[in-house]
Design a protein around this motif. Sequence first.
Motif, PDB file in Angstrom:
ATOM      1  N   VAL A  61       0.841  -1.197   0.000  1.00 24.40           N
ATOM      2  CA  VAL A  61       0.000   0.000   0.000  1.00 24.40           C
ATOM      3  C   VAL A  61       0.874   1.244   0.000  1.00 24.40           C
ATOM      4  CG1 VAL A  61      -1.659   1.336   1.363  1.00 24.40           C
ATOM      5  CG2 VAL A  61      -1.910  -1.140   1.185  1.00 24.40           C
ATOM      6  N   VAL A  99      -3.863   0.771  -3.003  1.00 22.16           N
ATOM      7  CA  VAL A  99      -3.273  -0.514  -3.383  1.00 22.16           C
ATOM      8  C   VAL A  99      -2.243  -0.299  -4.492  1.00 22.16           C
ATOM      9  CG1 VAL A  99      -3.725  -2.771  -4.412  1.00 22.16           C
ATOM     10  CG2 VAL A  99      -5.303  -1.829  -2.709  1.00 22.16           C
ATOM     11  N   THR A 132      -7.939  -5.774   5.513  1.00 19.23           N
ATOM     12  CA  THR A 132      -8.046  -4.635   4.607  1.00 19.23           C
ATOM     13  C   THR A 132      -9.409  -4.600   3.929  1.00 19.23           C
ATOM     14  OG1 THR A 132      -5.662  -4.884   4.203  1.00 19.23           O
ATOM     15  CG2 THR A 132      -6.883  -3.472   2.688  1.00 19.23           C
TER      16      THR A 132
END
Length: 370
Positions: free
Chosen positions: A48, A89, A161
Amino acid sequence: MASNGKNGTNGLKPTGKTMKAQQYHASDNSMHLNEVPIPTPKPHEILVKIACASLCHSDVMLFEPNDQGLLLAEGGGGVTMGHEATGYVVEVGDGVKGLGVKDDFKAGDAVGFICPMECCFDCYPCREVHNNYCVTGKTKMQGFGLDGYFQEYAIVDARNTMVLPKAMDVHAAAPLFCAGVTSYHSIEDCKLKPGQWVAVIGCGGLGHLGIQYAKAMGLKVIALDIAPGPLAEAKNIGADHVFNSLKDTNYIADILSITSGGVDAAVNFTASKKSYDAAPAIIRPGSGILMVVGIPREPIALNALDVALGRYRVMGSNNGTCYNMRSCIEFSAEKGIVPHVEYYKLEELPEMVRLMREGKAIGGRMAVKF
């Protein structure tokens, strides 16, 4: 900065092999801005690009003597601070699709995440209590035992997540992934009915969210703090009554009068042992709840006779698990609950820590915006 893939993902990928990180060093009990390698995700992980990382009081506890069980990284090196963040992402591990996660993660997605790592996620404690008590005994928390989020890139476990709701601002949402989940469940788990009274003790980073959640659930709120800034903020966001428990010498009698006998739940977000000692006096006898959220340096003391005789019940709320995270985020999006955030640069994290330690944060959250 790309958001939900709208502007492509080229700007998300690292252009080098290292990055700046604010790291805690136990060897000298201080923070260092270090150059560290950019991590590579394992099959069950996601790389990330951090959008925003906010400061929690638990982070500050690293610098303070305490016996409350903070587990630090082993060895003499530093550990990147921060366990409360959102981001985008960049890369998805090749084993993520086999984990059965709800979201189909794609590069560019705006995501939030929580910090437990290296646990099984499947045993009873992981599902029903907290990952900290995983039967494997291997759990580590990012920001404490493993590198956290005060750095430009981080790896997170895909099971921790979720993709953010489309209407949610990726930067302002960062505090929801600890403070939000904790404060939401501290109110929701009391199972109060609309019109009942809840006392929010401590109106800062968690408390200002707790007040918003309580009002959204139809509860009447009494806010307590010892600083004028957070109390003013509490009033602005809907608290029915506010009291300075340090200066308002008759606040206990006033609360008992307003509530006709005491609040139905007192939710303590502070790290003050004194506030825990005082809380039972404002709780309605026989049916009230003391909700333990804030963690003082030393253990709190409870009157065993009061607990044994049912004068009040004791419950707890924490920074959540992947199994109760989503309900908080979706409720926040539905009700328009937004953390109040003041943004800083990564180099300014020591100043953020100083302000929090000195009690000079006005209310809401301080955060690093990347």
